[in-house]
Design a protein around this motif. Structure first.
Motif, PDB file in Angstrom:
ATOM      1  N   TRP A 238       6.622 -10.735  -2.987  1.00 52.48           N
ATOM      2  CA  TRP A 238       6.176  -9.662  -3.871  1.00 52.48           C
ATOM      3  C   TRP A 238       4.675  -9.825  -4.081  1.00 52.48           C
ATOM      4  O   TRP A 238       4.195 -10.922  -4.381  1.00 52.48           O
ATOM      5  CB  TRP A 238       6.910  -9.719  -5.212  1.00 52.48           C
ATOM      6  N   VAL A 239       3.962  -8.724  -3.938  1.00 54.04           N
ATOM      7  CA  VAL A 239       2.501  -8.774  -3.967  1.00 54.04           C
ATOM      8  C   VAL A 239       1.954  -7.759  -4.967  1.00 54.04           C
ATOM      9  O   VAL A 239       2.332  -6.588  -4.951  1.00 54.04           O
ATOM     10  CB  VAL A 239       1.916  -8.465  -2.568  1.00 54.04           C
ATOM     11  N   ALA A 240       1.071  -8.242  -5.833  1.00 48.61           N
ATOM     12  CA  ALA A 240       0.266  -7.337  -6.646  1.00 48.61           C
ATOM     13  C   ALA A 240      -0.982  -7.013  -5.820  1.00 48.61           C
ATOM     14  O   ALA A 240      -1.790  -7.893  -5.547  1.00 48.61           O
ATOM     15  CB  ALA A 240      -0.112  -7.988  -7.971  1.00 48.61           C
ATOM     16  N   GLU A 241      -1.078  -5.768  -5.409  1.00 44.91           N
ATOM     17  CA  GLU A 241      -2.163  -5.313  -4.533  1.00 44.91           C
ATOM     18  C   GLU A 241      -3.128  -4.453  -5.340  1.00 44.91           C
ATOM     19  O   GLU A 241      -2.705  -3.494  -5.989  1.00 44.91           O
ATOM     20  CB  GLU A 241      -1.575  -4.517  -3.371  1.00 44.91           C
ATOM     21  N   THR A 242      -4.414  -4.797  -5.323  1.00 41.53           N
ATOM     22  CA  THR A 242      -5.367  -4.040  -6.118  1.00 41.53           C
ATOM     23  C   THR A 242      -6.620  -3.696  -5.333  1.00 41.53           C
ATOM     24  O   THR A 242      -7.439  -4.565  -5.041  1.00 41.53           O
ATOM     25  CB  THR A 242      -5.743  -4.785  -7.416  1.00 41.53           C
ATOM     26  N   VAL A 243      -6.742  -2.421  -5.001  1.00 41.15           N
ATOM     27  CA  VAL A 243      -7.968  -1.926  -4.374  1.00 41.15           C
ATOM     28  C   VAL A 243      -8.973  -1.506  -5.443  1.00 41.15           C
ATOM     29  O   VAL A 243     -10.147  -1.292  -5.152  1.00 41.15           O
ATOM     30  CB  VAL A 243      -7.669  -0.760  -3.416  1.00 41.15           C
ATOM     31  N   LYS A 258      -0.733  -1.216  -6.463  1.00 43.91           N
ATOM     32  CA  LYS A 258       0.713  -1.202  -6.215  1.00 43.91           C
ATOM     33  C   LYS A 258       1.309  -2.601  -6.334  1.00 43.91           C
ATOM     34  O   LYS A 258       0.608  -3.611  -6.217  1.00 43.91           O
ATOM     35  CB  LYS A 258       0.993  -0.673  -4.798  1.00 43.91           C
ATOM     36  N   ILE A 259       2.603  -2.617  -6.545  1.00 44.44           N
ATOM     37  CA  ILE A 259       3.408  -3.815  -6.332  1.00 44.44           C
ATOM     38  C   ILE A 259       4.233  -3.561  -5.087  1.00 44.44           C
ATOM     39  O   ILE A 259       4.981  -2.585  -5.001  1.00 44.44           O
ATOM     40  CB  ILE A 259       4.345  -4.108  -7.527  1.00 44.44           C
ATOM     41  N   LYS A 260       4.078  -4.437  -4.079  1.00 46.16           N
ATOM     42  CA  LYS A 260       4.789  -4.279  -2.813  1.00 46.16           C
ATOM     43  C   LYS A 260       5.756  -5.431  -2.583  1.00 46.16           C
ATOM     44  O   LYS A 260       5.534  -6.554  -3.059  1.00 46.16           O
ATOM     45  CB  LYS A 260       3.793  -4.221  -1.654  1.00 46.16           C
ATOM     46  N   ILE A 261       6.792  -5.141  -1.829  1.00 51.79           N
ATOM     47  CA  ILE A 261       7.729  -6.169  -1.378  1.00 51.79           C
ATOM     48  C   ILE A 261       7.562  -6.303   0.128  1.00 51.79           C
ATOM     49  O   ILE A 261       7.765  -5.334   0.878  1.00 51.79           O
ATOM     50  CB  ILE A 261       9.188  -5.807  -1.712  1.00 51.79           C
ATOM     51  N   LEU A 262       7.187  -7.470   0.592  1.00 51.88           N
ATOM     52  CA  LEU A 262       6.983  -7.728   2.014  1.00 51.88           C
ATOM     53  C   LEU A 262       8.125  -8.604   2.516  1.00 51.88           C
ATOM     54  O   LEU A 262       8.418  -9.656   1.938  1.00 51.88           O
ATOM     55  CB  LEU A 262       5.643  -8.431   2.255  1.00 51.88           C
ATOM     56  N   GLU A 263       8.765  -8.156   3.596  1.00 51.01           N
ATOM     57  CA  GLU A 263      10.004  -8.795   4.028  1.00 51.01           C
ATOM     58  C   GLU A 263      10.005  -9.058   5.529  1.00 51.01           C
ATOM     59  O   GLU A 263       9.501  -8.255   6.316  1.00 51.01           O
ATOM     60  CB  GLU A 263      11.178  -7.889   3.653  1.00 51.01           C
ATOM     61  N   PHE A 277       7.244  -1.094  -4.485  1.00 46.64           N
ATOM     62  CA  PHE A 277       8.115  -1.236  -5.652  1.00 46.64           C
ATOM     63  C   PHE A 277       7.584  -0.414  -6.828  1.00 46.64           C
ATOM     64  O   PHE A 277       8.354   0.193  -7.573  1.00 46.64           O
ATOM     65  CB  PHE A 277       8.221  -2.712  -6.030  1.00 46.64           C
ATOM     66  N   ALA A 278       6.271  -0.415  -7.006  1.00 47.31           N
ATOM     67  CA  ALA A 278       5.659   0.351  -8.097  1.00 47.31           C
ATOM     68  C   ALA A 278       4.252   0.734  -7.676  1.00 47.31           C
ATOM     69  O   ALA A 278       3.585  -0.006  -6.954  1.00 47.31           O
ATOM     70  CB  ALA A 278       5.629  -0.472  -9.384  1.00 47.31           C
ATOM     71  N   GLU A 279       3.787   1.886  -8.116  1.00 49.79           N
ATOM     72  CA  GLU A 279       2.439   2.337  -7.778  1.00 49.79           C
ATOM     73  C   GLU A 279       1.818   3.031  -8.984  1.00 49.79           C
ATOM     74  O   GLU A 279       2.440   3.155 -10.038  1.00 49.79           O
ATOM     75  CB  GLU A 279       2.462   3.253  -6.566  1.00 49.79           C
ATOM     76  N   GLY A 280       0.561   3.458  -8.809  1.00 46.91           N
ATOM     77  CA  GLY A 280      -0.142   4.078  -9.915  1.00 46.91           C
ATOM     78  C   GLY A 280      -0.684   3.076 -10.918  1.00 46.91           C
ATOM     79  O   GLY A 280      -1.107   3.460 -12.023  1.00 46.91           O
ATOM     80  N   LEU A 281      -0.665   1.784 -10.550  1.00 51.70           N
ATOM     81  CA  LEU A 281      -1.196   0.765 -11.446  1.00 51.70           C
ATOM     82  C   LEU A 281      -2.715   0.687 -11.290  1.00 51.70           C
ATOM     83  O   LEU A 281      -3.296   1.227 -10.347  1.00 51.70           O
ATOM     84  CB  LEU A 281      -0.560  -0.589 -11.140  1.00 51.70           C
TER      85      LEU A 281
END
Length: 369
Positions: A238-243, A258-263, A277-281
């Motif tokens: 699980w990754v907290a991704e911040t541009v 976003k919060i992404k799930i990498l598998e 998993f979630a966006e708009g953050l």
């Protein structure tokens, strides 16, 4: 490399060190290391001499054997340092490379003092220099080169050749002077901008601890600017991704992050499935698992996000607590961890916290209640 003031060495430790060197290892004692382990006379003989006394002064050690491989690229340099004098010299299999000259009346030497030397013992190599008391020496590029040349000589020809081959094969770093580079350290001029490398090429510039190796699991475009990572019980990352980090903090706290799930679905050790998993953050700085979902640091709030219908997309969003400081995105909450005590642990910088927890007003510096 030994740069320390350790007075004693145990018999077992000495056996290991001596065996390591005589078995072909490289040993680089620097400066005060020649004072170490006074309970073991063999250590002085291994190093090639022992510290006896010193005064201080500004001087230039003289290179007397510039053709020795351990002097490759080394130039004489002037620096303030402790004026070491040595005793218990072991001249067997020792070659002096630099000396300190008598400086002036009152010096603690009356003749040339061996300053930098090399030795061989068994199959191993020892490089020693008396230079290196503090930043007035360590801050000089010429001293860096002295240590580099000594280390590369000490590790042996085969390891040196392997190192040089590795360095030559790396993608070169490219730089460009730009007018918008910060200079917080107040250098004479700002550092140049370094052009980015590919993830694969970057790995060649990353040093892993002994016994570990780097493997590429995921890179752009699957993940961009990761700031927080957490592995779940299924082996998914699980990754907290911040541009948006660090400068694009929005007033309404909605952004592009976003919060992404990498598998890895086929077991080859590489990510082949990405789920948002979630966006708009907007600048999430950490995440950790709790109660079947994730807690996300998202100043001024801590959010709880959870998927309730099994599609790996958050459909629950709750604010757990609020009051985390927004004054500087570099200094907010981070490094969230679920502890063995069932508490969530984390860190926060000088942006601090001021709010209520369980109805009780709390504040972390720099705020006051």
């Amino acid at each position: 490399l030994l740069y320390a003031n350790h007075g004693r060495i145990t018999p077992g430790q000495w056996k290991n060190l001596k065996g390591y060197v005589e078995g072909g290892g490289g040993f680089v004692p620097v400066h005060c290391a020649s004072w170490c382990f006074g309970n073991e006379p063999g250590f002085d003989q291994l190093v090639g001499g022992r510290f006896a006394s010193h005064k201080t002064g500004t001087f230039t050690a003289k290179v007397i054997d510039p053709k020795h491989p351990a002097m490759a690229g080394v130039k004489e340099f002037e620096a303030w340092d402790e004026t070491y004098k040595h005793r218990n010299h072991n001249k067997k299999d020792r070659q002096v490379l630099m000396v300190r000259e008598v400086a002036e009346k009152g010096d603690n030497i009356t003749e040339l003092e061996p300053w930098t030397w090399v030795r061989t013992q068994g199959k191993g190599r020892v490089f020693y220099t008396a230079s290196g008391h503090d930043e007035r020496v360590w801050g000089q590029s010429a001293f860096h080169q002295l240590l580099k040349a000594g280390i590369l000589w000490s590790v042996g020809d085969a390891r040196k050749q392997s190192y040089e081959k590795f360095i030559a094969a790396r993608a070169p770093l490219k730089y460009e002077k730009r007018g918008d580079i910060a200079n917080y350290e107040r250098r004479p001029e700002p550092l140049p901008y370094q052009f980015p490398l590919s993830a694969r090429d970057s790995m060649d510039y990353t040093q892993a601890p002994v016994g570990f190796r780097l493997e590429l699991f995921a890179s752009e475009p699957d993940v961009i600017n990761p700031i927080g990572l957490a592995w779940d019980e299924r082996g998914r990352l699980w990754v907290a991704e911040t541009v948006d980090y660090p400068n694009e903090m929005t007033p309404n706290r909605v952004g592009n992050d976003k919060i992404k799930i990498l598998e890895d679905t086929d077991g080859d050790g590489k990510c082949d499935k990405v789920t948002v998993f979630a966006e708009g953050l907007n600048i999430p700085t950490s995440l950790t698992f709790s109660r079947g979902g994730v807690i996300v640091a998202h100043v001024p709030d801590f959010l709880f996000l959870k998927d309730t219908d099994g599609d790996d997309k958050a459909d629950v969003r709750e604010v757990l607590t609020t009051g985390w400081g927004t004054s500087d995105t570099h200094a907010g909450p981070s490094n969230l961890r679920y502890g063995f005590d069932n508490w969530i642990w984390g860190t926060v910088g000088y942006s601090g916290f001021r709010g209520e927890v369980g109805g009780i007003a709390l504040a972390f510096k720099p705020y006051s209640l």
